[in-house]
Design a protein around this motif. Structure first.
Motif, short mmCIF file in Angstrom:
data_model
loop_
_atom_site.label_atom_id
_atom_site.label_comp_id
_atom_site.label_asym_id
_atom_site.label_seq_id
_atom_site.Cartn_x
_atom_site.Cartn_y
_atom_site.Cartn_z
N UNK A 92 0.83 -1.21 0.00
CA UNK A 92 0.00 0.00 0.00
C UNK A 92 0.86 1.26 0.00
N UNK A 93 1.87 1.27 0.87
CA UNK A 93 2.75 2.44 0.97
C UNK A 93 3.54 2.64 -0.31
N UNK A 94 4.04 1.54 -0.87
CA UNK A 94 4.83 1.63 -2.09
C UNK A 94 4.02 2.17 -3.26
N UNK A 95 2.81 1.70 -3.40
CA UNK A 95 1.95 2.18 -4.48
C UNK A 95 1.65 3.67 -4.33
N UNK A 96 1.40 4.08 -3.09
CA UNK A 96 1.12 5.49 -2.84
C UNK A 96 2.34 6.35 -3.14
N UNK A 97 3.51 5.86 -2.77
CA UNK A 97 4.74 6.59 -3.05
C UNK A 97 4.93 6.75 -4.56
N UNK A 98 4.69 5.68 -5.31
CA UNK A 98 4.79 5.75 -6.77
C UNK A 98 3.82 6.77 -7.34
N UNK A 99 2.61 6.77 -6.83
CA UNK A 99 1.58 7.69 -7.30
C UNK A 99 1.99 9.14 -7.11
N UNK A 100 2.71 9.39 -6.00
CA UNK A 100 3.08 10.76 -5.64
C UNK A 100 4.50 11.14 -6.07
N UNK A 101 5.21 10.21 -6.72
CA UNK A 101 6.57 10.50 -7.15
C UNK A 101 7.60 10.52 -6.03
N UNK A 102 7.35 9.76 -4.99
CA UNK A 102 8.25 9.69 -3.83
C UNK A 102 9.14 8.45 -3.99
N UNK A 103 10.46 8.59 -3.83
CA UNK A 103 11.36 7.44 -4.04
C UNK A 103 11.14 6.33 -3.03
N UNK A 104 11.26 5.10 -3.51
CA UNK A 104 11.11 3.91 -2.67
C UNK A 104 12.44 3.18 -2.65
N UNK A 105 12.93 2.92 -1.45
CA UNK A 105 14.21 2.22 -1.27
C UNK A 105 13.90 0.87 -0.63
N UNK A 106 14.31 -0.20 -1.27
CA UNK A 106 14.01 -1.56 -0.79
C UNK A 106 15.26 -2.25 -0.29
N UNK A 107 15.14 -2.84 0.91
CA UNK A 107 16.20 -3.68 1.49
C UNK A 107 15.63 -5.08 1.64
#
Length: 270
Positions: free
Chosen positions: A80-95
């Motif tokens: 949910x958070x990742x999709x919202x970040x994508x929608x808003x143009x916010x970078x997602x960092x995955x570990x």
């Protein structure tokens, strides 16, 4: 030299802007990740309930997803958070901590990558190999692989995922599929403290919060942890051990100056 100047400028921007870095991370290292973001100059928030993650992401500058301690509740929150970040143009960092050790970890990391556009992926060689579809040796959440062939693996995965891939180890390799950086900062003592990898990911996330150049941000974050490891070890005295070393890591990051980054960087960009 110009590249080094660019990532020292990022340090200035972090301290000026104090980016809010939203974490959905693991409970083993959550406090350390929060403190390392504060030490660098950012502002951490740790929110993982599905009923608030989308709102929290909306006010953040970056989202860090760490799968170190998975459960069904947080997996849903991560998507949910990742999709919202994508929608808003916010970078997602995955570990992708420990991927390959269990089916749940592997399936979850693959699902996140399928559902969410990742800006930076930070992992050890075993984790990156698994995501690349290669055979890997994984011991719990630790890597059993060295960095042999790491350049090609990082480049290929970066091109496949259209993101920056940071492979950390004795020699760090960072690639966006076009440019590749090799970093030789760090100290073996970093591997004796739980969470230094997670903290490095949080540092990358903090730098990502002030720039759209995620390759540069990844280099800056990994470089910061490597330099801190070197300086923290050099400051140990007498019977000092890993407890003191960890404290000094935070102290060094808190006091890190652009000049120290410029002078201490063991960096090759190709």
């Amino acid at each position: 030299m110009e590249f080094k100047k660019a990532f020292t400028q990022l340090l200035h921007e972090v301290r000026e802007q104090k980016p809010l870095v939203h974490h959905i991370t693991n409970y083993v290292t959550v406090n350390d990740c929060a403190n390392v973001v504060l030490a660098l100059g950012g502002s951490p928030v740790m929110a993982d309930d599905k009923n608030e993650v989308e709102e929290m992401v909306a006010i953040a500058s970056a989202l860090v997803i760490n799968i170190g301690t998975l459960n069904s509740r947080t997996i849903e929150s991560m998507i949910l958070a990742g999709r919202q970040a994508n929608k808003l143009g916010i970078p997602v960092i995955l570990d992708p901590v420990g991927i390959g050790a269990t089916q749940l970890r592997t399936k979850t990391a693959q699902e996140i990558i399928q559902e969410v556009k990742i800006s930076v992926l930070r992992g050890n060689m075993s984790e990156v190999k698994v995501l690349s579809g290669l055979a890997a040796k994984t011991r719990g959440v630790d890597s059993g692989d060295d960095l042999q062939g790491g350049r090609e693996i990082a480049i290929n995965l970066a091109q496949k995922l259209n993101c920056t891939v940071a492979v950390t180890g004795a020699k760090d390799i960072i690639s966006d599929g076009i440019k590749t950086a090799f970093i030789e900062n760090g100290h073996p003592m970093l591997a004796k403290v739980t969470g230094t990898g997670c903290m490095a990911t949080s540092l990358v996330g903090t730098y990502c919060g002030v720039t759209k150049d995620y390759f540069l941000a990844a280099v800056a974050g990994i470089m910061t942890m490597g330099l801190a490891g070197e300086k923290a070890y050099q400051a140990l005295r007498g019977q000092d051990g890993i407890g003191t070393f960890k404290e000094k890591l935070f102290d060094y990051i808190f006091n890190l100056s652009p000049d120290e980054m410029m002078e201490g960087a063991k960096l090759d960009v190709q």
